[in-house]
Design an enzyme around this catalytic site. Structure first.
Site, PDB file in Angstrom:
ATOM      1  N   PHE A  26      34.836  49.339  46.002  1.00 24.92           N
ATOM      2  CA  PHE A  26      34.978  50.523  47.306  1.00 24.92           C
ATOM      3  C   PHE A  26      35.981  51.537  47.022  1.00 24.92           C
ATOM      4  CE2 PHE A  26      33.481  46.522  49.371  1.00 24.92           C
ATOM      5  CZ  PHE A  26      32.284  46.805  50.040  1.00 24.92           C
ATOM      6  N   VAL A  91      38.466  46.928  30.137  1.00 29.02           N
ATOM      7  CA  VAL A  91      39.499  47.611  29.680  1.00 29.02           C
ATOM      8  C   VAL A  91      40.442  46.402  29.112  1.00 29.02           C
ATOM      9  CG1 VAL A  91      41.648  48.817  30.223  1.00 29.02           C
ATOM     10  CG2 VAL A  91      39.339  49.394  31.065  1.00 29.02           C
ATOM     11  N   GLU A 183      33.884  31.607  56.808  1.00 28.61           N
ATOM     12  CA  GLU A 183      32.550  32.052  56.886  1.00 28.61           C
ATOM     13  C   GLU A 183      31.769  31.078  56.138  1.00 28.61           C
ATOM     14  OE1 GLU A 183      33.217  36.808  57.738  1.00 28.61           O
ATOM     15  OE2 GLU A 183      33.224  35.913  55.774  1.00 28.61           O
TER      16      GLU A 183
END
Length: 453
Positions: A26, A91, A183
């Site tokens: 994000f 990386v 959840e």
């Protein structure tokens, strides 16, 4: 024929970029979009070719959604930003003195400004050996693996004639009482009690024992006490056994030790802790979670042109507490830095401070049940569930994902059906109950003679 490089030959020249963004979550995506709109030469590096909507990843792990519903190719998302290039790879090292990023493939990229947004990974509190028995949930591969192992426990229970072994296989433990653990527990409970209830002949999926373990005094510690109590009550109505103030002491192939008690299990899922990407340690000192401290402009103090945001950044709020590792925090930081850094590069304007605008915390507890808090506003039940659904659909990248996910949720709500109940991979099993099935390509020993491939 391949000729050897001449003695004294120099390395290939590195790529040049005004800004290098490591990570396309994000935060990284929003930075790249802001810089791209300003026409600034930007290179995005990620070890996956897709952006993943992690808040819905647990639904992939529990067969509610497919992987393609929560992921979108990075190149597709950024194709309108013509000044932004995307490199697929990992990386290995950041050379801050030379202002270069070294990739594991040997590629080097030089930069004027570096944005580290490489996210977080699983954290097992010093017990990394537990990872083989308690998978975590951070990537699509993790979700597919958990989904396969979850469905395989029912398949193995259906096949066995040993009642004790069947009870073990139908016992699932989830470690961690945060939003992900809550959840997962609710979704697995609904999967076993509704979706799979009529699919088997020798077992009763409704008898599945689901245990949610939290070392702290209550679930959802980031919420108010009454929201935590509501979540616990809803889970217990679904048949989930909630154990708080009890820490996991060991995880093995067939059991988990909770507060001195060995609990036989067919599957353990880790949702208890995360650690920031190890790349953060290459930029300076980090906190206990591996996050590097940044100032109010999201810059790394004492450095020139280095920024960190999202799960790798430690930024305190007005009360001195670090901002939580939420998608909305990362997204807002990315939007802010994209604008601020673009203005700094193009006009020389001083970087502006970041201010987080909390839009509330939410967690789903099961079918039409959720909790939502924003300041003094506290909502629970089906209204909170509806708000959760709207927020998550809105945050999905791409209209087609929003439409498809909405239709699938509506269908699931009406029918309790889940169409993504696929065991992904070619799994090999052994007679040893302590050896759970593993994909054939992960086997360390060759297939025995006479076994068909």
């Amino acid at each position: 024929m391949h000729s050897e490089p001449a003695a004294g030959a120099t390395e290939p020249r590195p790529r040049m970029s005004d800004v290098v963004v490591i990570g396309a979550g994000f935060a990284g995506l929003e930075v790249a979009k802001g810089l791209g709109r300003a026409g600034i030469a930007t290179t995005v590096i990620d070890r996956h070719n897709h952006h993943l909507f992690q808040p819905l990843l647990y639904q992939v792990a529990t067969a509610a959604l497919s992987a393609t519903d929560v992921a979108e190719p990075i190149r597709k998302i950024l194709r309108r930003q013509k000044s932004v290039s995307v490199l697929f790879g990992e990386v290995a090292r950041i050379d801050t003195a030379a202002r270069q990023v070294h990739m594991t493939c040997g590629e080097r990229v030089s930069y004027r400004h570096l944005v580290l947004a490489s996210g977080a990974e699983h954290g097992y509190f010093g017990h990394d050996e537990w990872a083989q028995w308690a998978p975590g949930l951070k990537t699509i591969e993790d979700a597919r693996h958990i989904r396969s192992q979850l469905l395989l426990t029912f398949e193995r229970a259906e096949r066995t004639t040993d009642e004790a072994e069947r009870r073990r296989l139908l016992s699932i433990a989830i470690v961690g009482g945060g939003p992900t653990g809550v959840e997962l527990a609710g979704s697995i409970a609904e999967l076993s009690r509704y979706t799979l209830a009529s699919d088997f002949r020798s077992i009763e999926p409704t008898a599945t024992r689901i245990t949610l373990v939290e070392a702290g005094p209550r679930l959802l510690s980031g919420f108010s006490t009454d929201m935590s109590d509501y979540a616990r009550a809803r889970l217990e109505r679904l048949g989930v056994e909630v154990r708080t103030n009890e820490a996991v002491e060991d995880v093995g192939p067939t059991s988990v030790r909770i507060a001195g008690e060995d609990v036989p299990t067919g599957l353990v899922i880790w949702a208890a802790g995360v650690a920031a990407s190890p790349l953060a340690r290459q930029l300076g000192p980090t906190d206990r979670a591996g996050r590097i401290t940044v100032d109010e402009t999201l810059a790394v103090p004492g450095t020139d042109g280095l920024y960190a945001l999202g799960d790798v950044a430690h930024l305190a709020d007005a009360d001195g507490r670090p901002l939580p590792g939420l998608a909305q925090v990362a997204k807002q930081q990315g939007v802010h830095l994209g604008r601020s850094l673009a203005a700094h590069i193009t006009t020389g304007a001083a970087p502006t401070p970041f201010r987080y605008n909390g839009r509330g915390n939410t967690a789903i507890v099961g079918r039409h049940a959720a909790v939502f808090e924003q300041g003094r506003l506290k909502v629970k039940g089906w209204i909170a569930w509806f708000a959760w659904a709207v927020i998550h659909v809105y945050l999905l990248v791409g209209f087609q994902h929003r439409f498809l996910v909405s239709m699938q949720w509506l269908w699931r709500y009406l029918t309790y059906d889940r169409g993504a109940r696929l065991i992904a991979g070619d799994y090999v099993e052994t007679p040893d109950p302590a050896a759970p099935p593993a994909p054939r390509d992960r086997q360390r020993t060759p297939t025995p003679p006479g076994v068909a491939r």
